[in-house]
Design a protein around this motif. Structure first.
Motif, mmCIF file in Angstrom:
data_model
loop_
_atom_site.group_PDB
_atom_site.id
_atom_site.type_symbol
_atom_site.label_atom_id
_atom_site.label_comp_id
_atom_site.label_asym_id
_atom_site.label_seq_id
_atom_site.Cartn_x
_atom_site.Cartn_y
_atom_site.Cartn_z
ATOM 1 N N THR A 112 0.596 -1.584 0.251
ATOM 2 C CA THR A 112 -0.156 0.130 -0.070
ATOM 3 C C THR A 112 0.897 1.300 -0.003
ATOM 4 O OG1 THR A 112 -0.735 0.202 2.164
ATOM 5 C CG2 THR A 112 -1.897 -0.920 1.618
ATOM 6 N N MET A 113 2.292 1.246 0.330
ATOM 7 C CA MET A 113 3.567 2.144 -0.125
ATOM 8 C C MET A 113 3.429 2.434 -1.934
ATOM 9 S SD MET A 113 6.186 1.527 2.884
ATOM 10 C CE MET A 113 6.562 3.306 2.711
ATOM 11 N N ALA A 114 3.899 4.260 -1.696
ATOM 12 C CA ALA A 114 3.721 4.187 -2.989
ATOM 13 C C ALA A 114 5.583 4.259 -3.516
ATOM 14 C CB ALA A 114 3.660 5.810 -2.861
ATOM 15 N N ASP A 115 6.191 4.002 -4.569
ATOM 16 C CA ASP A 115 7.302 3.612 -4.802
ATOM 17 C C ASP A 115 7.998 4.709 -4.958
ATOM 18 O OD1 ASP A 115 7.741 0.512 -5.749
ATOM 19 O OD2 ASP A 115 7.128 1.306 -8.203
ATOM 20 N N PRO A 116 9.182 4.289 -4.565
ATOM 21 C CA PRO A 116 10.004 3.249 -4.027
ATOM 22 C C PRO A 116 9.415 2.756 -3.025
ATOM 23 C CG PRO A 116 11.345 4.651 -3.400
ATOM 24 C CD PRO A 116 10.693 5.780 -4.405
ATOM 25 N N HIS A 117 9.339 1.737 -1.666
ATOM 26 C CA HIS A 117 9.665 0.749 -0.556
ATOM 27 C C HIS A 117 9.966 0.441 -0.592
ATOM 28 C CE1 HIS A 117 6.242 -2.175 0.790
ATOM 29 N NE2 HIS A 117 7.147 -1.967 1.195
ATOM 30 N N PRO A 118 10.774 1.305 0.645
ATOM 31 C CA PRO A 118 12.139 0.539 1.749
ATOM 32 C C PRO A 118 12.115 -0.187 2.168
ATOM 33 C CG PRO A 118 11.444 2.796 2.302
ATOM 34 C CD PRO A 118 10.831 2.351 1.114
ATOM 35 N N ILE A 119 12.640 -1.083 2.392
ATOM 36 C CA ILE A 119 12.534 -2.791 3.181
ATOM 37 C C ILE A 119 14.563 -2.462 4.430
ATOM 38 C CG2 ILE A 119 13.360 -4.274 1.884
ATOM 39 C CD1 ILE A 119 10.491 -4.737 4.202
ATOM 40 N N ALA A 120 15.143 -1.837 3.742
ATOM 41 C CA ALA A 120 16.354 -2.077 5.252
ATOM 42 C C ALA A 120 16.656 -0.242 4.629
ATOM 43 C CB ALA A 120 17.257 -3.154 4.686
ATOM 44 N N TRP A 121 17.350 -0.093 5.908
ATOM 45 C CA TRP A 121 18.472 1.107 6.197
ATOM 46 C C TRP A 121 18.906 1.560 7.101
ATOM 47 C CZ3 TRP A 121 12.980 0.820 5.617
ATOM 48 C CH2 TRP A 121 11.924 1.262 7.415
ATOM 49 N N HIS A 122 20.075 2.731 7.552
ATOM 50 C CA HIS A 122 20.746 2.283 8.713
ATOM 51 C C HIS A 122 20.969 4.093 8.113
ATOM 52 C CE1 HIS A 122 24.610 3.463 6.009
ATOM 53 N NE2 HIS A 122 23.849 3.335 4.459
ATOM 54 N N HIS A 123 21.638 4.872 8.767
ATOM 55 C CA HIS A 123 21.846 6.170 9.334
ATOM 56 C C HIS A 123 22.406 5.713 10.702
ATOM 57 C CE1 HIS A 123 19.373 6.960 13.288
ATOM 58 N NE2 HIS A 123 18.643 6.164 12.444
ATOM 59 N N ASP A 124 23.095 7.196 10.727
ATOM 60 C CA ASP A 124 24.204 7.944 12.071
ATOM 61 C C ASP A 124 23.255 9.274 12.317
ATOM 62 O OD1 ASP A 124 25.454 9.418 10.088
ATOM 63 O OD2 ASP A 124 27.274 8.250 10.677
ATOM 64 N N SER A 125 22.382 9.698 12.741
ATOM 65 C CA SER A 125 22.081 10.686 12.839
ATOM 66 C C SER A 125 22.132 11.592 14.499
ATOM 67 C CB SER A 125 20.332 11.460 11.770
ATOM 68 O OG SER A 125 19.477 10.987 12.634
ATOM 69 N N LEU A 126 21.930 10.205 14.939
ATOM 70 C CA LEU A 126 21.509 10.633 16.349
ATOM 71 C C LEU A 126 22.727 10.607 17.604
ATOM 72 C CD1 LEU A 126 17.867 9.227 16.473
ATOM 73 C CD2 LEU A 126 18.382 11.329 16.698
ATOM 74 N N GLY A 127 23.440 10.112 17.028
ATOM 75 C CA GLY A 127 25.114 9.750 18.069
ATOM 76 C C GLY A 127 25.836 8.673 17.417
ATOM 77 N N GLY A 128 24.960 7.791 18.065
ATOM 78 C CA GLY A 128 24.879 6.465 17.233
ATOM 79 C C GLY A 128 24.973 6.160 16.030
ATOM 80 N N ARG A 129 25.538 4.579 16.027
ATOM 81 C CA ARG A 129 24.930 3.766 14.505
ATOM 82 C C ARG A 129 23.636 3.595 14.517
ATOM 83 N NH1 ARG A 129 30.385 1.344 11.872
ATOM 84 N NH2 ARG A 129 31.363 3.642 11.272
ATOM 85 N N ALA A 130 22.847 3.434 13.111
ATOM 86 C CA ALA A 130 21.372 2.753 13.851
ATOM 87 C C ALA A 130 20.834 2.444 12.307
ATOM 88 C CB ALA A 130 19.894 3.974 13.669
ATOM 89 N N TRP A 131 20.312 0.785 12.712
ATOM 90 C CA TRP A 131 20.460 -0.286 11.285
ATOM 91 C C TRP A 131 19.101 -0.619 11.907
ATOM 92 C CZ3 TRP A 131 19.806 -5.428 11.134
ATOM 93 C CH2 TRP A 131 20.602 -6.034 9.713
ATOM 94 N N TYR A 132 18.406 -0.947 10.278
ATOM 95 C CA TYR A 132 16.559 -1.446 10.952
ATOM 96 C C TYR A 132 16.845 -2.428 9.094
ATOM 97 C CZ TYR A 132 12.105 -2.210 9.862
ATOM 98 O OH TYR A 132 10.472 -3.107 10.373
ATOM 99 N N THR A 133 16.140 -3.877 9.629
ATOM 100 C CA THR A 133 15.456 -4.457 8.217
ATOM 101 C C THR A 133 14.243 -4.626 8.272
ATOM 102 O OG1 THR A 133 16.027 -6.664 7.651
ATOM 103 C CG2 THR A 133 16.427 -6.757 9.252
ATOM 104 N N GLY A 134 13.009 -4.344 7.466
ATOM 105 C CA GLY A 134 12.262 -5.256 7.416
ATOM 106 C C GLY A 134 11.572 -6.383 7.748
ATOM 107 N N GLY A 135 12.968 -7.943 7.343
ATOM 108 C CA GLY A 135 13.200 -9.131 7.389
ATOM 109 C C GLY A 135 12.882 -9.574 8.676
ATOM 110 N N GLY A 136 12.698 -10.657 8.325
ATOM 111 C CA GLY A 136 12.822 -11.235 10.318
ATOM 112 C C GLY A 136 11.744 -12.254 11.304
#
Length: 237
Positions: free
Chosen positions: A181-205
């Motif tokens: 139900t999302m408009a393209d593109p449809h992200p499913i995994a990403w990362h960032h370091d904007s809050l101090g430490g590093r963050a990573w997320y996966t929609g799998g699992g």
């Protein structure tokens, strides 16, 4: 030469990851398989794993011994205000965060967490095969993958696309499955370091089978080592 010895010694220093899987909403039956997989991955990646569903660990002293925290299929409101503040300090001071699947179905009222995880869950169709388009094949969690990663899972739609501070690793080819139900593109995994430490997320699992898949396990290990800033400990293929 002395510098090289010191650097090697630093990498060999024992370090730990907290795997937190508390749920106050839907509970995934794959949580035990996920914990077991991360414990096994810890042996490959050179770190120890502490699995807990006790939120009282979220204090400044309680988190001090961890390089990263993994929210493994958490759901609902799982931390109180003081515990949230401890997690915010942990990340601000450089601690890593890895979110797996329903980590996005967690703490909807905590604005810091929304920025940390990147996007909140909205809905999902039935479990089915899909083509995952790997947009960044240089990241530690995706460098082992082909440009198209075919796998079966429960594919989340999110309330919004991740904010600009997030760097997308993988997207879903919406033509390869039904129910987005999302408009393209449809992200499913990403990362960032904007809050101090590093963050990573996966929609799998979502599924138990995910944690037996070599490619998904390496994806998960790469994410954990990335947020822990221990990339050099990634086992060679």
């Amino acid at each position: 030469m002395i510098g090289a010895v010191i650097a090697l010694s630093a990498l060999q220093t024992p370090w730990s990851v907290l795997v937190f899987s508390r749920t106050t909403g839907f509970r995934h039956d794959s949580i035990p398989a996920g914990i077991a997989a991360i414990q096994e991955l810890g042996k490959e990646g050179g770190f120890s794993v502490v699995a807990s569903e006790d939120p009282s660990v979220f204090t400044e002293s309680g988190l001090q011994g961890y390089r990263a925290v993994v929210f493994l299929n958490t759901t609902g409101d799982i931390l109180n205000n003081d515990q949230q503040a401890a997690m915010e300090r942990f990340v601000a001071q450089g601690g890593g965060f890895a979110g797996v699947h329903s980590a996005a179905d967690t703490e909807y009222g905590w604005s810091f967490y929304g920025k940390l995880v990147g996007a909140y869950f909205k809905s999902h169709p039935h479990i089915q095969p899909a083509d995952v388009l790997v947009k960044d094949r240089k990241h530690l969690s995706t460098q082992h993958l082909e440009a198209v990663w075919k796998r079966t899972d429960e594919w989340y739609c999110y309330q919004s696309h991740p904010a600009a501070h997030v760097k997308v690793l993988c997207e879903l080819d919406q033509k390869s499955y039904q129910g987005s139900t999302m408009a393209d593109p449809h992200p499913i995994a990403w990362h960032h370091d904007s809050l101090g430490g590093r963050a990573w997320y996966t929609g799998g699992g979502h599924t138990k089978e995910s944690y037996a898949e070599p490619a998904f396990r390496r994806h998960l290990l790469g994410g954990i080592l990335y947020v822990a800033k221990r990339e050099s400990q990634m086992p060679k293929l």
